[in-house]
Design a protein around this motif. Structure first.
Motif, PDB file in Angstrom:
ATOM      1  N   CYS B 236      14.516  -0.399   1.157  1.00 29.69           N
ATOM      2  CA  CYS B 236      13.850   0.906   1.088  1.00 29.69           C
ATOM      3  C   CYS B 236      13.535   1.388   2.493  1.00 29.69           C
ATOM      4  N   ASP B 237      13.219   2.685   2.600  1.00 28.99           N
ATOM      5  CA  ASP B 237      12.869   3.255   3.897  1.00 28.99           C
ATOM      6  C   ASP B 237      11.372   3.123   4.184  1.00 28.99           C
ATOM      7  N   ARG B 238      10.608   3.260   3.126  1.00 34.49           N
ATOM      8  CA  ARG B 238       9.158   3.185   3.307  1.00 34.49           C
ATOM      9  C   ARG B 238       8.519   2.385   2.187  1.00 34.49           C
ATOM     10  N   VAL B 239       7.391   1.754   2.515  1.00 32.81           N
ATOM     11  CA  VAL B 239       6.639   0.973   1.532  1.00 32.81           C
ATOM     12  C   VAL B 239       5.190   1.436   1.563  1.00 32.81           C
ATOM     13  N   VAL B 240       4.616   1.631   0.376  1.00 29.31           N
ATOM     14  CA  VAL B 240       3.184   1.917   0.277  1.00 29.31           C
ATOM     15  C   VAL B 240       2.524   0.720  -0.392  1.00 29.31           C
ATOM     16  N   LEU B 364       5.481   1.162   6.921  1.00 26.71           N
ATOM     17  CA  LEU B 364       4.614   0.375   6.022  1.00 26.71           C
ATOM     18  C   LEU B 364       3.235   1.031   5.958  1.00 26.71           C
ATOM     19  N   HIS B 365       2.955   1.672   4.823  1.00 23.55           N
ATOM     20  CA  HIS B 365       1.711   2.426   4.661  1.00 23.55           C
ATOM     21  C   HIS B 365       0.699   1.643   3.839  1.00 23.55           C
ATOM     22  N   PHE B 366      -0.565   1.863   4.144  1.00 22.45           N
ATOM     23  CA  PHE B 366      -1.619   1.255   3.327  1.00 22.45           C
ATOM     24  C   PHE B 366      -2.509   2.326   2.719  1.00 22.45           C
ATOM     25  N   LEU B 384      -2.985  12.253  -0.534  1.00 22.10           N
ATOM     26  CA  LEU B 384      -2.964  12.092   0.921  1.00 22.10           C
ATOM     27  C   LEU B 384      -1.908  11.070   1.354  1.00 22.10           C
ATOM     28  N   THR B 385      -1.765  10.004   0.586  1.00 18.53           N
ATOM     29  CA  THR B 385      -0.762   8.992   0.932  1.00 18.53           C
ATOM     30  C   THR B 385       0.637   9.584   0.808  1.00 18.53           C
ATOM     31  N   ALA B 386       0.863  10.347  -0.258  1.00 15.90           N
ATOM     32  CA  ALA B 386       2.171  10.992  -0.432  1.00 15.90           C
ATOM     33  C   ALA B 386       2.462  11.920   0.742  1.00 15.90           C
ATOM     34  N   HIS B 387       1.438  12.648   1.184  1.00 13.52           N
ATOM     35  CA  HIS B 387       1.610  13.568   2.315  1.00 13.52           C
ATOM     36  C   HIS B 387       2.066  12.806   3.563  1.00 13.52           C
ATOM     37  N   HIS B 388       1.400  11.694   3.847  1.00 14.91           N
ATOM     38  CA  HIS B 388       1.719  10.919   5.052  1.00 14.91           C
ATOM     39  C   HIS B 388       3.141  10.343   4.970  1.00 14.91           C
ATOM     40  N   VAL B 389       3.474   9.804   3.799  1.00 13.30           N
ATOM     41  CA  VAL B 389       4.802   9.201   3.614  1.00 13.30           C
ATOM     42  C   VAL B 389       5.892  10.263   3.750  1.00 13.30           C
ATOM     43  N   ALA B 390       5.640  11.440   3.155  1.00 10.73           N
ATOM     44  CA  ALA B 390       6.683  12.472   3.123  1.00 10.73           C
ATOM     45  C   ALA B 390       6.848  13.185   4.455  1.00 10.73           C
TER      46      ALA B 390
END
Ligand code: FAD
Ligand code: ZN
Lengths: 90, 422
Positions: B236-240, B364-366, B384-390
């Motif tokens: 994957c490109d990103r992980v939350v 890698l997001h928390f 907010l997490t979706a905003h940061h990831v996107a």
């Protein structure tokens, strides 16, 4: 309810004690980096497994001592006075 | 189990009536659970609690990102999201917290409609009681802060509290001097919140894997590249990471240490009784808070067990203290029996504020550190997490809640979030 063996008073109920968190925590030199200071203030090992911590016999003899406890099932493996050989080895 | 797209199931009185003619056989599976996961996703979300599922939904709904997989080792909503006492409020002190929690409350107000799923949000109000002069001063301070932050607040004296909440102990040991009411506060059905987001995300094409544990994180050149799971490796490109009390455990898979400690928080419900309490009551001095569920049970919360724990059970002294607190407020409840008791593992940060940020490992997001109060924050946490990831940048409301505050010292020390559980 935990039963905790105070090194001075013997086994007593949890309600007499207060947990003081991870043991030991060593303060870094005052000229350390911000990262090191942040780690000292905020980062704890927080393991899922055996944890070395300090407890205070608040409603008993008032002494602090070292406890090694499983954070999974709360089994207490060892209690020892602070600074004792047993504490250093734990 | 199917990955085929399904017709949206509508949950309304009409649908229920129609189902009455065919033994309710028209309901279709609401989760998009593939038999085998894809080999690659744009985003993998670890943790199928409210925050993980809301993140998946808002990635799809706000940003059009749908190649997303939510990985949950148990069942969705089976973590703290299904274990909490369902209190929703935004009576925080600092402007940063008020912005965060009030965004959440606002989203909750429109959620049943937005997701076409009745989350049973009941704005029955939330009271904080004061039992001594210092408590009253704190309530004044809170009320002023809330009003300055644009959050609804009403301060009432003891007589005012009694006029609004019938049945309070007429001769308490801890006198009731006053109370702070947030009228827009209340409760919601916690499982419904998880399921509403899960269904909305599923409809958009998000995959949800239950009974699948993440066991490792892979990185290359300082970037996250894949997650190892009990069903194989998924790139994957990103992980939350949104795993609440298990944040330290998952962070360690990437070699990271978090400023977090995991503590058990317990709750109880009594046997059901007729409606007798139409609001939420928090009494810090007696160490308890309670409300009545729509089924009639008293839902009772207490404080944390203040030693690290991954055992999902609470200890007896805390339970006794909570029971004593309830009886101090309402002596007539002393005859009620506890029906159930349980605990969840909370990820507590020193300043009682969450962590919403990308870590030192790129991608890698928390979303963690909600401690004892993250149910009320689910819509905002996901948004907010979706905003940061996107977008690759923290949303202005999330900015103060990054990792940077631990080294800069710009903590958001929300005493209103700690001390007693919410
Ligand atoms: C008793 C109690 C009362 C509470 N009362 C309130 C309240 O009244 N109001 C309020 O606002 N908040 C309350 N809270 C806090 C609130 O419940 C949490 O902050 C919130 O639910 C956190 O949501 P989440 O999605 O982050 O975590 P969770 O819902 O816990 O979801 C995390 C998921 O991650 C999964 N997971 C963990 N490790 C892995 C892995 N390695 N691989 C795959 N999956 C994994 C878990 O199985 C879990 O389902 C309470 C908490 C408790 C325990
Ligand atoms: Zn002792």
């Amino acid at each position: 309810m935990l039963e905790i063996a105070c090194p001075w008073c013997g086994p007593r109920p949890e309600a007499e004690f207060r947990c003081g968190g991870e043991n030991p925590i060593i303060r870094p030199p005052l000229d350390c980096s911000d990262e090191e200071w942040a780690a000292y203030l905020h980062h704890r090992t927080n393991p899922k497994g055996l944890h070395r911590e300090r407890w205070h016999h608040a409603l008993g003899c008032g002494m602090w001592f070292a406890v090694t406890r499983s954070t999974i099932d709360h089994t207490i493996v060892e209690t020892a006075p602070l600074g004792s050989a047993a504490e250093e080895e734990a | 189990m199917t990955s085929a797209p399904h017709k949206p199931a509508r949950y309304g009185a009409f649908s229920l009536l129609r189902g009455g003619l065919n033994r309710q056989s028209h309901w279709t599976p609401i989760l998009n659970e593939p038999d085998a996961p894809e080999r690659h996703y744009d985003v993998v979300i670890i943790g199928g609690g409210g925050h993980g599922l809301a993140t998946a939904h808002y990635l799809a709904a706000n940003h059009g990102i749908t190649r997303v997989c939510v990985i949950e080792r148990g069942w969705i909503g089976g973590g703290n999201t299904g274990r909490n006492t369902t209190v929703i409020r935004s009576n925080y002190f600092f402007p940063q917290s008020a912005a965060l929690y009030d965004l959440s409350l606002g989203l909750y107000e429109g959620l049943s409609k937005a997701l076409d799923y009745n989350i049973m949000f009941s704005q029955r109000g939330m009271w904080m009681l004061a039992h001594d002069r210092h408590g009253m001063e704190m309530l004044h301070r809170s009320a002023n802060a809330m009003l300055l932050n644009g959050v609804d607040a009403e301060l009432h004296d003891g007589a005012g509290v009694r006029a609004r909440i019938p049945g309070l102990n007429p001769n308490p040991r801890f006198p009731i001097l006053g109370g702070l009411l947030q009228p827009r506060g209340g409760t919601a059905r916690h499982d419904a919140v998880a399921w509403a987001y899960a269904r909305a995300a599923s409809r958009a094409g998000v995959h949800i894997l239950q009974k699948t544990a993440v066991t490792g994180l892979r990185q290359q050149g300082g970037r996250i590249t894949a997650v190892e799971t009990s069903r194989g490796t998924i790139s994957c490109d990103r992980v939350v990471v949104a795993v609440a009390g298990h944040s330290s455990e998952v962070a360690a898979m990437a070699g990271l240490s978090l400023p977090i400690q995991s503590f058990a928080l317990q709750a109880f419900v009594s046997e059901p009784v007729k409606p007798c309490l139409d609001t939420v009551l928090l009494s810090p001095a007696t160490g308890v808070y309670l409300s009545q569920s729509d089924k009639g049970e008293l839902v009772i919360g207490a404080g944390l067990d203040l030693f690290i724990s991954y055992a999902q059970r609470g200890s007896l002294p805390v339970m006794e203290q909570a029971a004593a607190g309830v009886i101090e407020l309402f002596p007539q409840f002393s005859r009620l029996r506890f029906l159930r008791q349980w605990a969840g593992i909370c990820d507590v940060v020193h300043d009682s504020s969450p962590i919403l940020d990308e870590s030192a490992i790129a991608g890698l997001h928390f979303n963690c550190g909600w401690g004892t109060g993250g149910f009320k924050a689910i819509p905002a946490g996901g948004w907010l997490t979706a905003h940061h990831v996107a977008t690759g940048r923290a949303h202005p409301i999330a900015q103060p809640f990054g990792f940077g505050r631990f080294t800069s010292g710009a903590m958001i020390d929300e005493a209103a979030a700690s001390g007693i559980a919410h």
